[in-house]
Design a protein around this motif. Structure first.
Motif, PDB file in Angstrom:
ATOM      1  N   ASN A  75       3.532  11.090  -9.550  1.00  0.00           N
ATOM      2  CA  ASN A  75       4.769  11.822  -9.822  1.00  0.00           C
ATOM      3  C   ASN A  75       5.949  10.890  -9.535  1.00  0.00           C
ATOM      4  OD1 ASN A  75       5.429  11.920  -7.009  1.00  0.00           O
ATOM      5  ND2 ASN A  75       4.195  13.779  -6.763  1.00  0.00           N
ATOM      6  N   ALA A  76       7.166  11.367  -9.718  1.00  0.00           N
ATOM      7  CA  ALA A  76       8.365  10.526  -9.571  1.00  0.00           C
ATOM      8  C   ALA A  76       8.490   9.948  -8.157  1.00  0.00           C
ATOM      9  CB  ALA A  76       9.612  11.330  -9.923  1.00  0.00           C
ATOM     10  N   ASN A  77       8.190  10.735  -7.132  1.00  0.00           N
ATOM     11  CA  ASN A  77       8.284  10.240  -5.754  1.00  0.00           C
ATOM     12  C   ASN A  77       7.248   9.154  -5.485  1.00  0.00           C
ATOM     13  OD1 ASN A  77      10.407  11.966  -5.084  1.00  0.00           O
ATOM     14  ND2 ASN A  77       9.025  13.583  -4.417  1.00  0.00           N
ATOM     15  N   GLU A  78       6.044   9.332  -6.017  1.00  0.00           N
ATOM     16  CA  GLU A  78       4.984   8.334  -5.831  1.00  0.00           C
ATOM     17  C   GLU A  78       5.318   7.041  -6.575  1.00  0.00           C
ATOM     18  OE1 GLU A  78       1.267  11.467  -5.398  1.00  0.00           O
ATOM     19  OE2 GLU A  78       2.015  10.943  -7.377  1.00  0.00           O
ATOM     20  N   LYS A  79       5.889   7.157  -7.775  1.00  0.00           N
ATOM     21  CA  LYS A  79       6.310   5.970  -8.525  1.00  0.00           C
ATOM     22  C   LYS A  79       7.389   5.213  -7.762  1.00  0.00           C
ATOM     23  CE  LYS A  79       5.503   7.349 -13.305  1.00  0.00           C
ATOM     24  NZ  LYS A  79       6.157   7.601 -14.601  1.00  0.00           N
ATOM     25  N   VAL A 104      -3.134  -3.721  -7.982  1.00  0.00           N
ATOM     26  CA  VAL A 104      -3.991  -3.713  -6.791  1.00  0.00           C
ATOM     27  C   VAL A 104      -3.914  -2.354  -6.098  1.00  0.00           C
ATOM     28  CG1 VAL A 104      -4.217  -4.619  -4.422  1.00  0.00           C
ATOM     29  CG2 VAL A 104      -4.049  -6.199  -6.357  1.00  0.00           C
ATOM     30  N   VAL A 105      -2.713  -1.832  -5.937  1.00  0.00           N
ATOM     31  CA  VAL A 105      -2.547  -0.535  -5.273  1.00  0.00           C
ATOM     32  C   VAL A 105      -3.254   0.559  -6.074  1.00  0.00           C
ATOM     33  CG1 VAL A 105      -0.882   1.193  -4.474  1.00  0.00           C
ATOM     34  CG2 VAL A 105      -0.394  -1.249  -4.173  1.00  0.00           C
ATOM     35  N   LEU A 106      -3.082   0.566  -7.382  1.00  0.00           N
ATOM     36  CA  LEU A 106      -3.740   1.578  -8.229  1.00  0.00           C
ATOM     37  C   LEU A 106      -5.259   1.439  -8.159  1.00  0.00           C
ATOM     38  CD1 LEU A 106      -1.329   1.396 -11.290  1.00  0.00           C
ATOM     39  CD2 LEU A 106      -1.432   3.199  -9.539  1.00  0.00           C
ATOM     40  N   ASN A 107      -5.753   0.210  -8.143  1.00  0.00           N
ATOM     41  CA  ASN A 107      -7.197  -0.009  -8.018  1.00  0.00           C
ATOM     42  C   ASN A 107      -7.727   0.516  -6.688  1.00  0.00           C
ATOM     43  OD1 ASN A 107      -7.332  -1.225 -10.521  1.00  0.00           O
ATOM     44  ND2 ASN A 107      -7.382  -3.310  -9.721  1.00  0.00           N
ATOM     45  N   ARG A 108      -6.937   0.372  -5.639  1.00  0.00           N
ATOM     46  CA  ARG A 108      -7.365   0.867  -4.333  1.00  0.00           C
ATOM     47  C   ARG A 108      -7.497   2.384  -4.329  1.00  0.00           C
ATOM     48  NH1 ARG A 108      -4.752  -2.521   0.676  1.00  0.00           N
ATOM     49  NH2 ARG A 108      -5.615  -4.553   0.104  1.00  0.00           N
ATOM     50  N   VAL A 109      -6.621   3.083  -5.033  1.00  0.00           N
ATOM     51  CA  VAL A 109      -6.723   4.545  -5.106  1.00  0.00           C
ATOM     52  C   VAL A 109      -8.082   4.932  -5.697  1.00  0.00           C
ATOM     53  CG1 VAL A 109      -5.767   6.657  -6.128  1.00  0.00           C
ATOM     54  CG2 VAL A 109      -4.225   4.875  -5.273  1.00  0.00           C
ATOM     55  N   SER A 117      -5.499   8.508  -2.343  1.00  0.00           N
ATOM     56  CA  SER A 117      -4.186   8.896  -2.845  1.00  0.00           C
ATOM     57  C   SER A 117      -3.268   7.676  -2.806  1.00  0.00           C
ATOM     58  CB  SER A 117      -3.583  10.028  -2.001  1.00  0.00           C
ATOM     59  OG  SER A 117      -3.174   9.554  -0.732  1.00  0.00           O
ATOM     60  N   LEU A 118      -2.295   7.662  -3.683  1.00  0.00           N
ATOM     61  CA  LEU A 118      -1.352   6.550  -3.742  1.00  0.00           C
ATOM     62  C   LEU A 118      -0.609   6.413  -2.413  1.00  0.00           C
ATOM     63  CD1 LEU A 118      -0.273   4.413  -5.668  1.00  0.00           C
ATOM     64  CD2 LEU A 118       1.429   6.041  -6.407  1.00  0.00           C
ATOM     65  N   ARG A 119      -0.120   7.515  -1.917  1.00  0.00           N
ATOM     66  CA  ARG A 119       0.595   7.514  -0.642  1.00  0.00           C
ATOM     67  C   ARG A 119      -0.327   7.026   0.483  1.00  0.00           C
ATOM     68  NH1 ARG A 119       4.989   9.378  -0.156  1.00  0.00           N
ATOM     69  NH2 ARG A 119       6.125   9.771   1.733  1.00  0.00           N
ATOM     70  N   GLY A 120      -1.570   7.493   0.499  1.00  0.00           N
ATOM     71  CA  GLY A 120      -2.531   7.086   1.521  1.00  0.00           C
ATOM     72  C   GLY A 120      -2.815   5.595   1.491  1.00  0.00           C
ATOM     73  N   VAL A 121      -2.955   5.040   0.294  1.00  0.00           N
ATOM     74  CA  VAL A 121      -3.203   3.601   0.153  1.00  0.00           C
ATOM     75  C   VAL A 121      -2.001   2.809   0.654  1.00  0.00           C
ATOM     76  CG1 VAL A 121      -3.442   1.722  -1.535  1.00  0.00           C
ATOM     77  CG2 VAL A 121      -4.913   3.734  -1.696  1.00  0.00           C
ATOM     78  N   ILE A 122      -0.821   3.180   0.216  1.00  0.00           N
ATOM     79  CA  ILE A 122       0.384   2.427   0.579  1.00  0.00           C
ATOM     80  C   ILE A 122       0.664   2.504   2.078  1.00  0.00           C
ATOM     81  CG2 ILE A 122       2.901   2.331   0.310  1.00  0.00           C
ATOM     82  CD1 ILE A 122       2.430   3.111  -2.657  1.00  0.00           C
ATOM     83  N   LEU A 123       0.475   3.667   2.666  1.00  0.00           N
ATOM     84  CA  LEU A 123       0.812   3.854   4.080  1.00  0.00           C
ATOM     85  C   LEU A 123      -0.355   3.575   5.026  1.00  0.00           C
ATOM     86  CD1 LEU A 123       3.053   7.047   3.773  1.00  0.00           C
ATOM     87  CD2 LEU A 123       3.746   4.632   3.787  1.00  0.00           C
ATOM     88  N   GLN A 124      -1.502   3.164   4.486  1.00  0.00           N
ATOM     89  CA  GLN A 124      -2.649   2.850   5.338  1.00  0.00           C
ATOM     90  C   GLN A 124      -2.263   1.748   6.334  1.00  0.00           C
ATOM     91  OE1 GLN A 124      -6.165   1.383   3.336  1.00  0.00           O
ATOM     92  NE2 GLN A 124      -7.479   1.958   5.043  1.00  0.00           N
ATOM     93  N   GLU A 125      -2.579   1.985   7.579  1.00  0.00           N
ATOM     94  CA  GLU A 125      -2.189   1.066   8.648  1.00  0.00           C
ATOM     95  C   GLU A 125      -2.733  -0.344   8.430  1.00  0.00           C
ATOM     96  OE1 GLU A 125      -1.495   1.714  13.379  1.00  0.00           O
ATOM     97  OE2 GLU A 125      -3.333   2.498  12.531  1.00  0.00           O
TER      98      GLU A 125
END
Length: 191
Positions: A75-79, A104-109, A117-125
């Protein structure tokens, strides 16, 4: 009244079936009798060729009950979040390098090794330095936003990179054991 409720429920179900999937929702479609790849792709606003690529299909043949993987459709926030990550991670890199970072981020999802989730991948510690140092909070450039759009359109056609790093700035024994998929600018991409 009962007919009206049934009609509204049926209409809502039909609209929901063709609504693009957010990156935080499961990106799958279960094939129903009478479905075709073309119709499924059309329902989700993608090409049948991309749907085939994502599912490693060489033909348009599908079967009822089969699960079809769909591309990540943020969605717009995730983009915006992904664009800000690309800006921070690939600032100074070429446009192709920015597309590769977003990929790479999309592949990780889609990978079982990372959050789904996109948010989960990006914010993963411990995954992306800009998250820990706050650089992700800066706005994205138009080029980073365009790179994210291209990466979204490119899903299924890539070389399945799951990692990237700049060997001039970091060393990782873990990453050095991975297969290099490409090198773009200062970044090495691996799977």
């Amino acid at each position: 009244m009962k007919k009206l409720l049934v009609s509204v429920f049926t209409l809502a179900s039909l609209i929901g079936a063709a609504t693009p999937v957010s990156a935080d929702q499961p990106a799958k479609h279960t094939v129903q009798k009478g479905d075709s790849l073309y119709e499924i792709a059309n329902d989700y606003g993608i090409s049948s060729h991309q749907l085939m690529a994502i599912n490693n299909k060489r033909s348009h043949t599908i079967y009822p009950g089969e699960t079809i993987e769909l591309p990540v459709m943020p969605n717009a926030n995730e983009k915006d979040l992904l664009s800000r990550l690309v800006e921070a991670e690939a600032k100074g890199e070429s446009y192709a390098g920015k597309v590769a970072v977003a990929t790479v981020v999309l592949n990780r999802v889609e990978s079982e090794l990372f959050p789904d989730s996109l948010r989960g991948v990006i914010l993963q510690e411990y995954q992306f330095t800009p998250v820990s140092n706050g650089q992700i909070n800066k706005p994205a450039s138009q080029e980073s936003k365009a790179a994210v759009e291209e990466a979204l359109d490119y899903q299924g056609y890539d070389n399945e990179s799951l990692f990237f790093y700049n060997p001039d700035k970091a060393y990782s024994a873990y990453l050095s054991a991975k297969e290099v998929t490409t090198v773009i600018g200062d970044h090495v991409f691996l799977r």
